[in-house]
Design a protein around this motif. Sequence first.
Motif, PDB file in Angstrom:
ATOM      1  N   CYS A  37      19.092   2.450  28.291  1.00 38.69           N
ATOM      2  CA  CYS A  37      19.962   3.460  28.896  1.00 38.69           C
ATOM      3  C   CYS A  37      20.639   4.335  27.853  1.00 38.69           C
ATOM      4  O   CYS A  37      20.754   3.967  26.691  1.00 38.69           O
ATOM      5  CB  CYS A  37      21.084   2.767  29.681  1.00 38.69           C
ATOM      6  SG  CYS A  37      20.544   2.067  31.237  1.00 38.69           S
ATOM      7  N   CYS A  41      25.284   6.097  30.920  1.00 36.80           N
ATOM      8  CA  CYS A  41      24.677   5.650  32.191  1.00 36.80           C
ATOM      9  C   CYS A  41      25.739   5.106  33.138  1.00 36.80           C
ATOM     10  O   CYS A  41      26.626   4.354  32.732  1.00 36.80           O
ATOM     11  CB  CYS A  41      23.635   4.564  31.921  1.00 36.80           C
ATOM     12  SG  CYS A  41      22.785   4.041  33.425  1.00 36.80           S
ATOM     13  N   CYS A  67      15.546   3.876  31.739  1.00 37.42           N
ATOM     14  CA  CYS A  67      16.316   3.733  32.977  1.00 37.42           C
ATOM     15  C   CYS A  67      16.043   4.920  33.897  1.00 37.42           C
ATOM     16  O   CYS A  67      16.010   6.064  33.449  1.00 37.42           O
ATOM     17  CB  CYS A  67      17.803   3.659  32.639  1.00 37.42           C
ATOM     18  SG  CYS A  67      18.890   3.728  34.079  1.00 37.42           S
ATOM     19  N   ARG A  69      17.984   5.908  36.281  1.00 39.29           N
ATOM     20  CA  ARG A  69      19.231   6.610  36.633  1.00 39.29           C
ATOM     21  C   ARG A  69      19.636   7.611  35.565  1.00 39.29           C
ATOM     22  O   ARG A  69      19.885   8.769  35.862  1.00 39.29           O
ATOM     23  CB  ARG A  69      20.365   5.597  36.832  1.00 39.29           C
ATOM     24  CG  ARG A  69      20.282   4.852  38.150  1.00 39.29           C
ATOM     25  CD  ARG A  69      21.377   3.812  38.253  1.00 39.29           C
ATOM     26  NE  ARG A  69      22.626   4.386  38.772  1.00 39.29           N
ATOM     27  CZ  ARG A  69      23.718   3.673  38.978  1.00 39.29           C
ATOM     28  NH1 ARG A  69      23.752   2.382  38.672  1.00 39.29           N
ATOM     29  NH2 ARG A  69      24.801   4.248  39.468  1.00 39.29           N
ATOM     30  N   CYS A  70      19.732   7.162  34.315  1.00 42.29           N
ATOM     31  CA  CYS A  70      20.247   8.062  33.268  1.00 42.29           C
ATOM     32  C   CYS A  70      19.133   8.767  32.493  1.00 42.29           C
ATOM     33  O   CYS A  70      19.414   9.694  31.725  1.00 42.29           O
ATOM     34  CB  CYS A  70      21.150   7.294  32.307  1.00 42.29           C
ATOM     35  SG  CYS A  70      20.314   5.966  31.420  1.00 42.29           S
TER      36      CYS A  70
HETATM   37 ZN   LIG Z   1      20.690   3.999  32.657  1.00 39.39          ZN
END
Ligand SMILES: [Zn+2]
Length: 312
Positions: A37, A41, A67, A69-70
Amino acid sequence: MYDAFDGENLRWEAVLKRDPAADGRFYCCVRTTGVYCLPSCPGRPHRRNVFFVATKGEAARAGFRACKRCRPDRLAAGSIEDRIAAIDWTWIGDGLDHDGFASLGRLLNDEECASLAAAYRADRDFRSTVTMARHGFGAGEYKYFADPLPPLVGDLRARLYARLTPVANGWRERFGDDKRYPTDHRSYRAICAAAGQARPTPLLLSYGPGDYNRLHRDIYGSETFPIQVAILLSEPGKEFEGGEFVLTEQRPRMQSRAHVVPLAKGDAVAFAVNERPVDGARGVYKAQMRHGVSTVHRGRRMTLGVIFHDAA
Ligand SMILES: [Zn+2]
Ligand SMILES: [Fe+2]
Protein backbone atom coordinates in the motif's frame (compact mmCIF):
# COMPACT_ATOMS: atom_id res chain seq x y z
CA MET A 1 13.60 14.71 1.16
CA TYR A 2 13.85 10.97 1.75
CA ASP A 3 15.14 11.74 5.23
CA ALA A 4 11.69 12.88 6.32
CA PHE A 5 10.53 9.26 6.18
CA ASP A 6 13.73 7.55 7.15
CA GLY A 7 13.28 5.13 9.99
CA GLU A 8 10.49 2.79 11.02
CA ASN A 9 8.86 5.09 13.54
CA LEU A 10 8.58 8.08 11.22
CA ARG A 11 7.21 5.83 8.53
CA TRP A 12 4.60 4.31 10.81
CA GLU A 13 3.65 7.78 12.00
CA ALA A 14 3.05 8.79 8.36
CA VAL A 15 0.86 5.69 7.89
CA LEU A 16 -1.19 6.57 11.00
CA LYS A 17 -1.68 10.10 9.65
CA ARG A 18 -2.35 8.77 6.12
CA ASP A 19 0.14 11.38 5.01
CA PRO A 20 -0.06 11.80 1.20
CA ALA A 21 3.38 13.50 1.30
CA ALA A 22 4.80 10.09 2.15
CA ASP A 23 3.33 8.45 -0.97
CA GLY A 24 6.09 7.28 -3.25
CA ARG A 25 8.73 7.61 -0.48
CA PHE A 26 8.13 4.08 0.78
CA TYR A 27 5.53 1.32 0.61
CA CYS A 28 3.84 -0.76 3.29
CA CYS A 29 3.71 -4.52 2.82
CA VAL A 30 0.83 -6.04 4.77
CA ARG A 31 1.63 -9.67 5.64
CA THR A 32 -1.93 -10.68 6.46
CA THR A 33 -3.40 -9.59 3.11
CA GLY A 34 -0.39 -10.05 0.80
CA VAL A 35 -0.82 -6.55 -0.62
CA TYR A 36 1.40 -3.48 -0.54
CA CYS A 37 0.00 0.00 0.00
CA LEU A 38 0.76 3.68 -0.13
CA PRO A 39 1.23 5.30 3.30
CA SER A 40 -2.01 7.24 2.64
CA CYS A 41 -4.10 4.08 2.10
CA PRO A 42 -7.44 4.22 3.92
CA GLY A 43 -6.89 0.59 4.99
CA ARG A 44 -5.92 0.12 8.66
CA PRO A 45 -3.38 -2.65 9.11
CA HIS A 46 -1.90 -3.60 12.50
CA ARG A 47 1.64 -2.42 13.09
CA ARG A 48 2.83 -5.99 13.70
CA ASN A 49 1.60 -7.06 10.23
CA VAL A 50 3.38 -4.28 8.34
CA PHE A 51 6.90 -3.91 7.06
CA PHE A 52 8.29 -1.16 4.85
CA VAL A 53 10.09 -1.29 1.53
CA ALA A 54 11.59 1.52 -0.54
CA THR A 55 10.33 0.52 -3.98
CA LYS A 56 7.38 -1.18 -5.66
CA GLY A 57 9.84 -3.65 -7.17
CA GLU A 58 10.94 -4.79 -3.71
CA ALA A 59 7.32 -5.34 -2.72
CA ALA A 60 6.60 -7.30 -5.90
CA ARG A 61 9.72 -9.42 -5.47
CA ALA A 62 8.67 -10.26 -1.93
CA GLY A 63 5.42 -11.61 -3.42
CA PHE A 64 3.09 -8.70 -2.60
CA ARG A 65 0.36 -7.44 -4.95
CA ALA A 66 -0.63 -3.78 -5.37
CA CYS A 67 -3.56 -2.75 -3.13
CA LYS A 68 -6.80 -2.25 -5.08
CA ARG A 69 -7.85 0.67 -2.86
CA CYS A 70 -4.82 2.97 -2.89
CA ARG A 71 -3.30 1.65 -6.16
CA PRO A 72 0.42 2.14 -5.42
CA ASP A 73 1.07 0.79 -8.92
CA ARG A 74 -0.71 3.83 -10.39
CA LEU A 75 1.21 6.44 -8.41
CA ALA A 76 3.27 8.93 -10.41
CA ALA A 77 3.99 11.70 -7.91
CA GLY A 78 7.01 13.79 -7.00
CA SER A 79 9.77 14.89 -9.35
CA ILE A 80 10.81 12.80 -12.35
CA GLU A 81 14.09 12.28 -10.50
CA ASP A 82 12.29 10.81 -7.47
CA ARG A 83 10.05 8.61 -9.61
CA ILE A 84 12.99 7.22 -11.54
CA ALA A 85 14.94 6.73 -8.30
CA ALA A 86 12.00 4.75 -6.89
CA ILE A 87 12.13 2.20 -9.71
CA ASP A 88 13.89 -1.02 -8.80
CA TRP A 89 16.63 -0.90 -11.42
CA THR A 90 18.12 -4.24 -10.41
CA TRP A 91 14.80 -5.85 -11.22
CA ILE A 92 14.58 -3.90 -14.52
CA GLY A 93 18.13 -4.94 -15.43
CA ASP A 94 17.27 -8.58 -14.78
CA GLY A 95 14.16 -8.26 -16.99
CA LEU A 96 16.13 -6.67 -19.82
CA ASP A 97 18.85 -9.33 -19.57
CA HIS A 98 16.35 -12.17 -19.43
CA ASP A 99 13.59 -11.05 -21.82
CA GLY A 100 14.92 -8.03 -23.72
CA PHE A 101 12.26 -5.79 -22.20
CA ALA A 102 10.96 -4.67 -18.81
CA SER A 103 7.95 -2.65 -17.66
CA LEU A 104 8.95 0.39 -15.63
CA GLY A 105 5.41 0.84 -14.31
CA ARG A 106 3.66 4.16 -14.24
CA LEU A 107 6.07 7.04 -14.88
CA LEU A 108 3.80 9.93 -15.97
CA ASN A 109 0.57 11.16 -14.41
CA ASP A 110 -2.61 12.09 -16.30
CA GLU A 111 -1.73 15.79 -16.54
CA GLU A 112 1.71 15.07 -17.99
CA CYS A 113 0.24 12.58 -20.49
CA ALA A 114 -2.35 15.15 -21.56
CA SER A 115 0.15 17.98 -21.91
CA LEU A 116 2.52 15.86 -24.01
CA ALA A 117 -0.35 14.63 -26.19
CA ALA A 118 -1.53 18.23 -26.64
CA ALA A 119 2.02 19.33 -27.53
CA TYR A 120 1.66 17.25 -30.69
CA ARG A 121 -0.20 20.15 -32.29
CA ALA A 122 2.53 22.72 -31.52
CA ASP A 123 4.68 22.45 -34.62
CA ARG A 124 7.45 24.69 -33.30
CA ASP A 125 8.46 21.98 -30.78
CA PHE A 126 9.34 19.53 -33.56
CA ARG A 127 12.06 19.23 -36.19
CA SER A 128 10.20 16.90 -38.54
CA THR A 129 6.97 15.03 -39.16
CA VAL A 130 6.89 11.53 -40.62
CA THR A 131 3.82 10.19 -42.41
CA MET A 132 4.38 6.50 -41.94
CA ALA A 133 2.50 5.22 -45.01
CA ARG A 134 4.79 7.28 -47.26
CA HIS A 135 7.82 5.29 -46.08
CA GLY A 136 6.16 1.88 -45.77
CA PHE A 137 6.54 2.06 -41.96
CA GLY A 138 2.85 1.39 -41.33
CA ALA A 139 -0.01 3.89 -41.00
CA GLY A 140 -0.04 6.86 -38.66
CA GLU A 141 2.21 9.81 -38.02
CA TYR A 142 5.03 10.80 -35.73
CA LYS A 143 7.05 13.90 -34.98
CA TYR A 144 10.62 14.24 -33.75
CA PHE A 145 11.17 16.85 -31.05
CA ALA A 146 13.60 19.66 -31.87
CA ASP A 147 16.41 20.81 -29.58
CA PRO A 148 16.11 22.07 -26.92
CA LEU A 149 13.78 19.25 -25.88
CA PRO A 150 10.76 20.16 -23.73
CA PRO A 151 12.04 20.02 -20.10
CA LEU A 152 9.98 16.92 -19.22
CA VAL A 153 11.27 15.01 -22.24
CA GLY A 154 14.87 16.13 -21.72
CA ASP A 155 14.70 15.20 -18.03
CA LEU A 156 13.30 11.74 -18.80
CA ARG A 157 15.88 11.14 -21.51
CA ALA A 158 18.93 12.06 -19.40
CA ARG A 159 17.77 10.28 -16.24
CA LEU A 160 16.58 7.09 -17.92
CA TYR A 161 19.82 6.95 -19.89
CA ALA A 162 21.90 7.08 -16.68
CA ARG A 163 19.91 4.17 -15.19
CA LEU A 164 20.07 2.02 -18.33
CA THR A 165 23.77 2.53 -19.01
CA PRO A 166 24.93 -0.28 -16.67
CA VAL A 167 22.70 -2.76 -18.54
CA ALA A 168 23.87 -1.47 -21.94
CA ASN A 169 27.50 -1.73 -20.83
CA GLY A 170 26.84 -5.25 -19.55
CA TRP A 171 25.58 -6.16 -23.02
CA ARG A 172 28.69 -4.68 -24.65
CA GLU A 173 30.86 -6.69 -22.30
CA ARG A 174 29.01 -9.93 -23.06
CA PHE A 175 29.39 -9.26 -26.78
CA GLY A 176 33.15 -8.85 -26.24
CA ASP A 177 33.03 -5.16 -27.13
CA ASP A 178 35.61 -3.14 -25.17
CA LYS A 179 33.79 0.17 -25.60
CA ARG A 180 31.61 1.51 -22.79
CA TYR A 181 28.78 4.06 -22.80
CA PRO A 182 29.54 7.14 -20.70
CA THR A 183 27.36 7.45 -17.61
CA ASP A 184 25.95 10.88 -18.49
CA HIS A 185 23.83 11.57 -21.51
CA ARG A 186 25.50 14.84 -22.41
CA SER A 187 28.77 12.95 -23.01
CA TYR A 188 26.91 10.33 -25.01
CA ARG A 189 25.34 12.98 -27.24
CA ALA A 190 28.87 14.26 -27.99
CA ILE A 191 29.83 10.73 -29.13
CA CYS A 192 26.73 10.64 -31.37
CA ALA A 193 27.57 14.08 -32.79
CA ALA A 194 31.15 12.96 -33.55
CA ALA A 195 29.59 10.06 -35.52
CA GLY A 196 27.56 12.59 -37.53
CA GLN A 197 24.38 12.00 -35.49
CA ALA A 198 23.40 15.33 -33.95
CA ARG A 199 19.62 15.55 -34.32
CA PRO A 200 17.46 14.55 -31.32
CA THR A 201 15.35 11.40 -31.64
CA PRO A 202 12.68 11.59 -28.89
CA LEU A 203 9.33 11.56 -30.64
CA LEU A 204 5.58 11.65 -30.25
CA LEU A 205 3.56 9.08 -32.16
CA SER A 206 -0.09 9.47 -33.06
CA TYR A 207 -2.19 6.56 -34.28
CA GLY A 208 -5.87 6.77 -35.22
CA PRO A 209 -8.31 4.06 -36.36
CA GLY A 210 -6.65 1.66 -38.83
CA ASP A 211 -3.14 2.87 -37.98
CA TYR A 212 -0.33 0.52 -36.96
CA ASN A 213 3.47 0.36 -36.81
CA ARG A 214 5.35 -2.41 -38.60
CA LEU A 215 7.99 -4.35 -36.68
CA HIS A 216 11.19 -2.35 -36.85
CA ARG A 217 14.36 -1.14 -35.09
CA ASP A 218 15.11 2.52 -34.44
CA ILE A 219 18.62 2.84 -35.86
CA TYR A 220 19.88 6.09 -37.34
CA GLY A 221 23.55 5.45 -38.03
CA SER A 222 26.55 3.60 -36.65
CA GLU A 223 26.05 4.93 -33.11
CA THR A 224 23.32 3.06 -31.27
CA PHE A 225 22.34 2.82 -27.62
CA PRO A 226 20.86 -0.69 -27.31
CA ILE A 227 17.83 0.09 -25.11
CA GLN A 228 14.98 2.56 -25.58
CA VAL A 229 11.85 3.52 -23.66
CA ALA A 230 8.25 4.08 -24.77
CA ILE A 231 5.56 5.71 -22.63
CA LEU A 232 1.86 5.32 -23.40
CA LEU A 233 0.03 8.67 -23.15
CA SER A 234 -3.54 7.47 -23.80
CA GLU A 235 -5.82 5.17 -21.83
CA PRO A 236 -6.47 1.75 -23.41
CA GLY A 237 -10.14 0.79 -23.58
CA LYS A 238 -11.19 4.39 -23.03
CA GLU A 239 -9.25 6.69 -25.35
CA PHE A 240 -8.45 3.92 -27.85
CA GLU A 241 -8.92 0.21 -28.56
CA GLY A 242 -6.44 -2.18 -30.17
CA GLY A 243 -2.96 -0.72 -30.57
CA GLU A 244 -0.99 -3.26 -28.53
CA PHE A 245 2.75 -2.82 -28.10
CA VAL A 246 4.42 -5.86 -29.64
CA LEU A 247 8.00 -7.12 -29.48
CA THR A 248 9.50 -9.99 -31.41
CA GLU A 249 12.70 -11.84 -30.82
CA GLN A 250 14.59 -13.88 -33.37
CA ARG A 251 17.26 -16.26 -32.16
CA PRO A 252 19.61 -18.05 -34.58
CA ARG A 253 17.96 -21.05 -36.25
CA MET A 254 14.68 -20.50 -34.43
CA GLN A 255 11.33 -19.05 -35.44
CA SER A 256 10.34 -15.65 -34.05
CA ARG A 257 8.80 -15.29 -30.64
CA ALA A 258 6.31 -12.49 -29.92
CA HIS A 259 5.64 -10.62 -26.68
CA VAL A 260 2.66 -8.34 -26.12
CA VAL A 261 3.41 -5.82 -23.38
CA PRO A 262 0.26 -4.56 -21.65
CA LEU A 263 0.54 -0.86 -20.87
CA ALA A 264 -1.80 1.47 -19.02
CA LYS A 265 -1.82 5.24 -19.45
CA GLY A 266 1.45 6.74 -18.24
CA ASP A 267 3.23 3.36 -18.16
CA ALA A 268 6.73 3.03 -19.53
CA VAL A 269 8.48 0.03 -21.05
CA ALA A 270 12.21 -0.33 -21.66
CA PHE A 271 13.21 -2.65 -24.49
CA ALA A 272 16.07 -3.69 -26.74
CA VAL A 273 16.43 -1.54 -29.85
CA ASN A 274 18.07 -4.23 -31.95
CA GLU A 275 20.41 -6.96 -30.72
CA ARG A 276 20.73 -8.31 -27.23
CA PRO A 277 23.03 -10.98 -25.81
CA VAL A 278 21.66 -14.40 -24.93
CA ASP A 279 23.72 -17.17 -23.32
CA GLY A 280 23.85 -20.29 -25.45
CA ALA A 281 25.59 -23.66 -25.20
CA ARG A 282 28.53 -22.30 -27.19
CA GLY A 283 28.81 -18.85 -25.67
CA VAL A 284 26.92 -15.62 -26.12
CA TYR A 285 24.89 -15.11 -29.27
CA LYS A 286 22.81 -12.27 -30.64
CA ALA A 287 19.03 -12.26 -30.44
CA GLN A 288 17.42 -9.81 -32.86
CA MET A 289 14.60 -7.75 -31.39
CA ARG A 290 11.95 -5.81 -33.32
CA HIS A 291 9.03 -3.76 -32.00
CA GLY A 292 5.79 -2.42 -33.41
CA VAL A 293 2.17 -1.62 -32.65
CA SER A 294 -0.88 -3.64 -33.71
CA THR A 295 -3.78 -1.93 -35.47
CA VAL A 296 -5.70 0.70 -33.53
CA HIS A 297 -9.42 -0.04 -33.91
CA ARG A 298 -10.93 3.03 -32.31
CA GLY A 299 -9.90 6.40 -30.88
CA ARG A 300 -6.39 7.84 -30.73
CA ARG A 301 -3.29 6.30 -29.24
CA MET A 302 -0.48 8.71 -28.39
CA THR A 303 2.98 7.59 -27.30
CA LEU A 304 6.23 9.22 -26.29
CA GLY A 305 9.29 7.43 -27.63
CA VAL A 306 12.60 8.05 -25.87
CA ILE A 307 15.54 6.92 -27.97
CA PHE A 308 18.97 7.69 -26.52
CA HIS A 309 21.17 7.87 -29.62
CA ASP A 310 20.72 10.84 -31.95
CA ALA A 311 20.03 10.77 -35.68
CA ALA A 312 22.05 11.86 -38.69
ZN1 LIG B 1 -3.86 0.25 0.07
FE1 LIG C 1 10.20 2.43 -32.76
